[in-house]
Design an enzyme around this catalytic site. Structure first.
Site, PDB file in Angstrom:
ATOM      1  N   PHE A 163     -35.215  22.304 -47.261  1.00 16.54           N
ATOM      2  CA  PHE A 163     -34.271  23.000 -48.158  1.00 16.54           C
ATOM      3  C   PHE A 163     -34.051  22.253 -49.463  1.00 16.54           C
ATOM      4  O   PHE A 163     -33.032  22.451 -50.129  1.00 16.54           O
ATOM      5  CB  PHE A 163     -32.928  23.240 -47.451  1.00 16.54           C
ATOM      6  CG  PHE A 163     -33.055  23.793 -46.051  1.00 16.54           C
ATOM      7  CD1 PHE A 163     -33.665  25.024 -45.842  1.00 16.54           C
ATOM      8  CD2 PHE A 163     -32.616  23.091 -44.943  1.00 16.54           C
ATOM      9  CE1 PHE A 163     -33.816  25.533 -44.559  1.00 16.54           C
ATOM     10  CE2 PHE A 163     -32.761  23.587 -43.653  1.00 16.54           C
ATOM     11  CZ  PHE A 163     -33.362  24.812 -43.468  1.00 16.54           C
TER      12      PHE A 163
ATOM     13  N   ARG B  61     -32.069  24.321 -64.723  1.00 16.56           N
ATOM     14  CA  ARG B  61     -32.230  25.610 -64.063  1.00 16.56           C
ATOM     15  C   ARG B  61     -30.904  26.380 -64.023  1.00 16.56           C
ATOM     16  O   ARG B  61     -30.893  27.602 -64.046  1.00 16.56           O
ATOM     17  CB  ARG B  61     -32.839  25.455 -62.664  1.00 16.56           C
ATOM     18  CG  ARG B  61     -33.362  26.763 -62.091  1.00 16.56           C
ATOM     19  CD  ARG B  61     -34.195  26.586 -60.832  1.00 16.56           C
ATOM     20  NE  ARG B  61     -35.607  26.388 -61.083  1.00 16.56           N
ATOM     21  CZ  ARG B  61     -36.509  27.370 -61.153  1.00 16.56           C
ATOM     22  NH1 ARG B  61     -36.156  28.631 -60.980  1.00 16.56           N
ATOM     23  NH2 ARG B  61     -37.776  27.100 -61.389  1.00 16.56           N
TER      24      ARG B  61
ATOM     25  N   ARG C 232     -32.363  24.332 -52.208  1.00 16.59           N
ATOM     26  CA  ARG C 232     -32.711  25.756 -52.341  1.00 16.59           C
ATOM     27  C   ARG C 232     -31.896  26.471 -53.424  1.00 16.59           C
ATOM     28  O   ARG C 232     -30.677  26.647 -53.287  1.00 16.59           O
ATOM     29  CB  ARG C 232     -32.470  26.420 -50.989  1.00 16.59           C
ATOM     30  CG  ARG C 232     -33.194  27.712 -50.784  1.00 16.59           C
ATOM     31  CD  ARG C 232     -32.915  28.215 -49.383  1.00 16.59           C
ATOM     32  NE  ARG C 232     -33.886  29.185 -48.926  1.00 16.59           N
ATOM     33  CZ  ARG C 232     -33.958  29.625 -47.677  1.00 16.59           C
ATOM     34  NH1 ARG C 232     -33.132  29.178 -46.767  1.00 16.59           N
ATOM     35  NH2 ARG C 232     -34.862  30.509 -47.335  1.00 16.59           N
TER      36      ARG C 232
ATOM     37  N   THR D  66     -39.986  24.331 -63.846  1.00 11.72           N
ATOM     38  CA  THR D  66     -39.708  24.296 -65.280  1.00 11.72           C
ATOM     39  C   THR D  66     -40.321  23.052 -65.924  1.00 11.72           C
ATOM     40  O   THR D  66     -40.356  22.935 -67.138  1.00 11.72           O
ATOM     41  CB  THR D  66     -38.186  24.335 -65.537  1.00 11.72           C
ATOM     42  OG1 THR D  66     -37.575  23.289 -64.782  1.00 11.72           O
ATOM     43  CG2 THR D  66     -37.607  25.664 -65.119  1.00 11.72           C
TER      44      THR D  66
ATOM     45  N   GLU E  42     -36.300  30.738 -52.456  1.00  7.76           N
ATOM     46  CA  GLU E  42     -34.957  30.474 -52.960  1.00  7.76           C
ATOM     47  C   GLU E  42     -34.138  31.720 -53.323  1.00  7.76           C
ATOM     48  O   GLU E  42     -32.932  31.749 -53.099  1.00  7.76           O
ATOM     49  CB  GLU E  42     -35.039  29.565 -54.199  1.00  7.76           C
ATOM     50  CG  GLU E  42     -35.521  28.167 -53.889  1.00  7.76           C
ATOM     51  CD  GLU E  42     -35.939  27.441 -55.156  1.00  7.76           C
ATOM     52  OE1 GLU E  42     -36.987  27.800 -55.724  1.00  7.76           O
ATOM     53  OE2 GLU E  42     -35.224  26.530 -55.576  1.00  7.76           O
TER      54      GLU E  42
END
Lengths: 797, 485
Positions: A229, A311, A343, A443, A723
């Site tokens: 996770f 993010r 996650r 990213t 996710e």
């Protein structure tokens, strides 16, 4: 029949149900193997003034005890900055920080040795909240900023304005298999490490650096994890390095497995956030300008915090067009274990921040939040560029939302609920809908690569090795299906081998939902190479002068375990026969495949670019029921609709969607990390940290897939699923908010919406409702630094 | 006196003496027998990954129930047949539950899976046609972080529709049951260095042992002692194991109380297990049955006892508000005979009881609510199931013609012991049963408590809950009255 698209059983299901699929703690070791245990800092912040190991080293059964001074190479590591020590070096930065490693013949000897260690720490005042870090301006790394337009003017000119502060708590990954590693020495200074890791390459690199050996002297393997996770993306490194250190120094096999309490006390979690926001909107709720200041609780080192924060900024738009927007973010330094991937990786915090604003706008205008969502939703023709400049192509959000609103009877149920609430003195109900769009790709550009090794044997069976690690998500199963279809054989003819840096070098972590995309595509590419060679050979074998069939590899078909020329299907070779023939004719039956995601790029200095290959989308409707007197929450019904393209394995994907949703529900409603004023985690085991149990599963949970065949960017037209569904659980939190909006004038609901938090909102009065953070702040300020502290296990409280 | 343990594991007989007798069952299975399917995650009975089935003779047959092997000492399992995940399949042939878990994608990472497979098998052993709700309530002792449980429920439902091959067919039943029945009728004493355990069969022997070993840790279900030892809170060396004391597991119902008045009284032996109490409570004390149904998990209820909950003396013990409000009498045996104490006088402070050295709790007599008494029990916890309470309460009122004649209020988790809110009670007596009176009662009650902030909730939360339960009680009654009108 094709394997792709079938709900084939999990790669290891038979092993799981019989208990024969081994995890690291289950593996047999040589009889002289050493058991390792760590010595942890009992203090959140301080200077080690002395560390006396002499008595502990005399304990029978203790083979060695090592500290930072014993690390031959670098003691510092980290994915962004090398700012995290393997073992505390003079300074301790959080309760639970490893200070020394004990290698012993038995767990009992470790217990005895721990009691003999004298660790003196001169305590300093720790930073135990985001607010404190802001006040002291203690930040990690540069801030992040993404902006478009003239936000200040847009907000000032807007007909309506709102502002607020939003808090969301952290979350423990709670993988069931704790952090674990086994290491043993090899020849020529080599060390072999079995790690429960999402990132074998990083383990290899850090082990090499810490041990002062070269990368080619370290092999890292991972067969499976008992859950990851995100918690094993960077933080599996520490046990691996310590096991490797002991193996290198003692020449013996060493195994370190943390207990659940140790794991929870000493490793990082999902970041807690504070978001300061301001929004200007019109009377239809259309956002004209919005500003958000994100502060994340980074813990004591950078780890992945900057990428996580990035993010969050990249997902603050969620599914909405924000014409004028300014997002800035900072990672706060605090004296907690360094927070890390989990996650969603910052996505949940970004998305819930805007969903909170949407609901505040709806309350202000006294309209259904769904109307506000629709008025701001990304368009298909216009209003479809993100704040960072990426075009939202193939936008199915409007269809997904209207489809789900209809099938869930959202509007009718909302009306019924509001009517019911007026007369029910015992229960308070709420309902909320939300869209979700999640960007797929790392990213960090260079991570968007995958490699695979495919070996075919002469009986026509295949071993596949990729950089993907299996933590339960089914990546092995999906790659098995993809590979089997490349040769038209049954999936049982294909096996996925343990992930190893020996076979797959320089891999990316199994993260960002992208492991099937990257590694599956790489495997398919390796298969294409092999199929080309085999087709050429088959063409030669199947050519027929009598029938006038020339050698035509392009006419060779691989199907149902057979190989034939489509112009003469009667003449067949079995796939195994062809493979044997290939070996006899000295044709290479092994190949590597490589894939680098095309077209992704993002400039974090300017905050612009195309960080994502595509978006996974979905929507959720959640209904909640609150006991007005105790705050207890039930979730009687949830409807989910997900666009995951064409599913490679619908059952595996359904498992990801529901599993992710329930995990998100835990974050949104129940999972509470509680620390005391000394920075000790009090909720460090399932007794005190409550992840969802089976009775928390909504009695009605509908999960549908949105028909979509247009994701031609990705392997088998599939979409990543790991996710995104977690964020659909934000709907449960907003449903609580919607319920509260019918009972109280204002609220500042935090996450998680526990019974306690809900009750705090329902009964806001002067003598109640003192915020936890304020309490921690006060307590922290009033605690005098403690002088010499004896060592204690982190769960001695 | 036998000086070794005898237990069966997956049909194999094992005789155990020495240090192993004091180890946890999970350690014994994993480290000694190398049965690695049983996983240990929390080592405190809160995740179920270590679930195994314990078969014990009941009426001449072996009855298999899931237990948490991490918090069971081997000495408690003398005379039991343990079936682990490895013992469920027959060679390569998966059991119906295992096959259903494969087919329905009930495993993802696989770490919790053996525990689930075991717990599901245990459920089917005792409940031939479980509903979806039975599956949910039957699996609250097992945590899964991956699946979100839907696929596990589907697997269970499917497995139930297949012919479940009972373990009584897989393993010899009557013969094994007969042997085990004989075993548990013998006393056992085991010594390993400074450690010792005594498992007497007669109360007299137990009392005598306690006289000579007053520091002995008394173990029945062991679900709390096991946790404390695993987490190194305590390290006892002498144990008194009550598991084969005859008679002390019995549950009976009488129609007269201690004073001879006509009144239903439930009597439970000290080691009456929750699993055995549950059906009795369903019939005779439905309010308490609801609390029992969320007491720990099935694995805990299969071994945990009401006596353990009383003696443990925690202010958050689930059973105590009920026992306080019913003014239950605890029975205590000691060198000077037997005495009874009102449970309201049994606790002297945080985890301090009236038990003197050498005394043993033997049972509890619980007068059940009369028709005129209206009882509500409250348990507030972060999670509905398998969670320790943040707050508990019992409100018992006798209301006649709208007037409160009798009031008993017991509150838990708001002080060092469960407490009776005496001032609130006397305020309520002879008052009309109205919303404003109940609201005022809540305001008095908050003055009688001294909650602290801890990991399970803040003091503010507990104050607010104390206020609120009085109103909740009122509105619940109002709704019931409205419904029946």
């Amino acid at each position: 029949m094709k394997n792709v698209g079938q709900s084939i059983e999990h790669d290891a299901a038979q092993g799981h149900v019989t208990g024969t699929a081994p995890f690291l703690e289950d593996l047999p070791l040589p009889s002289d193997a050493l058991t390792l245990g760590l010595v942890y800092s009992p203090v959140a912040c301080g200077k080690i003034t002395s560390l006396d190991l002499s008595a502990a080293k005399q304990v029978p059964g203790v083979a060695a005890i090592y500290t930072a001074a014993d690390i031959p190479g670098h003691n510092y590591f980290g994915p962004h900055f090398r700012d995290e020590p393997v073992l505390a070096d003079q300074q301790v930065l959080y309760v639970g920080q490893p200070v020394a490693v004990i290698a012993a013949e038995s767990a009992h000897a470790i217990t005895l040795a721990r009691a003999q260690i004298i660790l003196n720490i001169e305590a300093q005042e720790p930073i135990l909240s985001i607010e404190r870090a802001i006040k002291l301006e203690r930040f990690i790394g540069p801030g992040r900023r993404i902006a478009r337009g003239d936000t200040r003017t847009a907000i000032a000119a807007a007909p309506r304005k709102l502002a607020g502060v939003f808090h969301c708590g952290g979350q423990e990954q709670f993988y069931l298999e704790s952090q674990a590693a086994i290491a043993y020495p090899g020849e020529q200074g080599q060390v072999i490490v079995h790690s429960s890791t999402q990132n074998p390459t990083e383990v290899q690199h850090v082990v090499a650096e810490a041990l002062g050996v070269a990368q080619h002297q370290v092999v890292c393997l991972c067969k499976r994890m008992g859950g990851g996770f995100g918690g094993k993306e960077t933080q599996a490194v520490l046990p691996a390095v310590l096991a490797a250190l002991v193996a290198q120094k003692t020449g013996r096999t060493a195994r370190l497995v943390l207990t659940k309490d140790e794991d929870m006390c000493s490793t990082g979690k999902r970041h807690e956030y504070r978001v300061e926001w301001e929004v200007g909107f019109d009377l239809q709720g259309k956002i004209e300008g919005v500003r958000a200041n994100f502060f994340s609780n980074g813990g004591a080192s950078a780890d992945l915090s900057l990428a996580v924060l990035e993010r969050s900024l990249l997902h603050f738009d969620n599914s909405y067009y924000l014409p004028h927007v300014e997002m800035v973010g900072k990672v706060c330094f605090t004296n907690f274990p360094s927070n890390t991937a989990f996650r969603g990786f910052g996505g949940p915090q970004g998305m819930i921040a805007i969903e909170n604003i949407i609901h505040e706008i709806a309350r202000d205008l006294n309209v259904d939040p769904y109307e506000v969502q629709l008025n701001n939703l990304y368009g298909t023709e216009d209003r479809n560029t993100t704040p960072y400049g990426q075009l939202v192509r193939k936008n199915h959000l409007p269809e997904i939302m209207s489809q789900l609103a209809a099938t869930s009877q959202y509007r009718e149920r909302r009306q019924a609920i509001e009517a019911q609430n007026k007369s029910d003195v015992l229960l308070l109900r709420g309902i909320a809908i939300m869209p979700m769009k999640f960007g797929i790709s790392f990213t960090t550009k260079f991570l968007n690569q995958g490699n695979a090794l495919v070996n075919i044997y002469t009986d026509g069976t295949i071993q596949v090795s990729t950089g993907a690690t299996e933590m339960g998500q089914g990546v092995n199963t999906k790659i098995r299906q993809l590979v089997a279809d490349e040769f038209g054989i049954g999936y049982d003819r294909v096996l996925l081998m343990p992930t190893s840096t020996e076979k797959n070098p320089n891999t990316s972590p199994t993260a960002a939902s992208a492991s099937t995309d990257l590694n599956g595509t790489a495997a398919v590419r390796a298969c294409e190479t092999l199929r080309g060679r085999l087709a050429e050979l088959a063409a030669k074998k199947l050519a027929s002068v009598e029938l006038g069939l020339t050698e035509s590899p392009e006419c060779v078909i691989f199907e149902a375990g057979l190989v034939f020329d489509r112009r003469n299907p009667a003449a067949k070779l079995t796939f195994g026969q062809l493979c044997l023939q290939a070996r006899l004719e000295r044709i290479d039956l092994g190949a590597r495949g490589f894939y680098a995601t095309p077209g992704v790029d993002y400039n974090r200095e300017t905050g612009r670019g195309n960080p994502f290959l595509y978006y996974t989308m979905g929507a959720a409707v959640a209904e909640v029921e609150i006991d007005r007197f105790t705050g207890s929450l039930r979730v009687p019904r949830v409807d989910l609709l997900m666009d995951i393209g064409r599913s490679i394995n619908p059952a595996v994907d359904r498992g990801q969607i529901i599993g992710g949703f329930i995990q998100g529900m835990g974050w949104a409603t129940a999972e509470c990390l509680v620390y005391n004023e000394r920075g000790e985690l009090l909720s460090h085991s399932p007794t005190t940290y409550k992840i969802p149990a089976i009775t928390d599963l909504p009695p009605v949970l509908r999960c549908d897939l949105f028909e979509n065949n247009d994701n031609d960017e990705n392997v088998a037209r599939s979409k990543a699923v790991g996710e995104p569904p977690l964020m659909l659980a934000i709907s449960v939190w907003t449903a609580v908010k919607q319920a509260l909006s019918q009972a109280v004038e204002t609220e500042d609901l935090r996450l998680p919406a526990t019974g306690e938090e809900i009750l705090r909102q329902l009964y806001r009065r002067a003598n109640v409702a003192k915020s936890e953070i304020d309490a921690v702040e006060t307590a922290t300020n009033s605690v005098a630094p403690r002088a010499a502290v004896m060592i204690n296990s982190p769960h001695s409280n | 006196m036998r000086q070794h343990l005898v237990l069966y594991v997956n049909g194999q007989r094992h005789e155990v003496a020495g240090a192993d007798a004091f180890s946890s069952l999970s350690d014994y299975l994993r480290n000694r027998l190398r049965l690695m399917g049983t996983k240990v995650v929390c080592a405190e009975g809160d995740c179920g990954s270590c679930s195994v089935l314990a078969g014990r003779p009941e009426s001449g047959k072996l009855v298999y129930r899931a237990i948490d092997s991490c918090i069971q000492f081997l000495f408690q399992l003398d005379g039991a047949h343990i079936v682990t995940v490895e013992g469920l399949s027959n060679g390569h042939e998966l059991s119906a539950v295992q096959q259903a878990m494969v087919t329905h994608h009930g495993s993802q990472c696989g770490y919790c899976t053996p525990g689930f497979v075991v717990a599901m098998t245990g459920l089917l052993e005792n409940q031939p046609a479980p509903s979806e709700d039975d599956w949910r309530c039957g699996l609250t002792g097992n945590l899964c972080r991956c699946t979100g449980y839907t696929s596990i429920l589907a697997a269970g439902t499917h497995a139930a529709s297949q012919a479940h091959k009972s373990l009584t067919e897989r393993y010899p039943n009557e013969a094994l049951a007969a042997e085990l029945q004989l075993l548990i009728q013998e006393p056992v004493a085991i010594r390993d260095g400074s450690r010792s355990v005594f498992s007497p069969t007669e109360l007299k022997a137990a009392i005598e042992f306690l006289e000579t070993s007053p520091t002995a840790k008394i173990v029945a279900g062991g679900t709390d002692v096991g946790v404390q030892i695993n987490k190194r809170v305590i390290a006892p060396t002498i144990f008194l194991d009550l598991n084969r004391l005859q008679g002390l597991q019995e549950i009976s119902l009488s129609s007269k109380d201690a004073t001879g008045s006509s009144r239903s009284v439930l009597r439970c032996g000290v080691r009456a297990r929750w699993v055995d109490l549950e059906p009795v409570c369903h019939e005779h004390a439905p309010e308490f049955a609801e609390i029992v149904s969320v007491f720990g998990s099935p694995q805990i209820r299969h071994v945990g006892t009401i006596g353990g909950n009383i003696v443990n003396g925690s202010p958050i013990a689930d059973s105590l508000p009920f026992l306080f409000a019913m003014e239950a009498q605890v029975e205590i045996a000691g060198p000077r005979g037997v005495r009874t104490v009102d449970i309201n006088d049994f606790y002297h402070g945080y985890r301090q009881t009236d038990l003197k050295a050498g005394e043993l709790l033997t049972g509890v007599q619980i007068p059940l609510p009369t028709r005129a008494q209206s009882l509500s029990l409250y348990k507030v916890s972060r999670r509905r199931d398998l969670d320790i309470s943040s707050f508990t309460a019992a409100i018992l009122l006798e209301v006649v013609n709208g007037q409160v004649l009798e009031a008993r209020i017991a509150l838990g988790a708001v002080g060092p012991t469960v407490l009776r809110a005496r001032q609130t009670e006397s305020y309520l007596r002879n008052k009309p049963f109205t919303e404003s009176v109940m609201q005022a009662a809540g305001e008095i009650a908050v003055k009688e408590i001294s909650p602290i902030s801890d990991v399970r909730g803040s003091a503010d939360f507990r104050w607010q809950l104390t206020r609120n339960v009085f109103l909740k009680f009122f509105h619940q009654r109002a709704r019931t009255a409205a419904k029946s009108a």
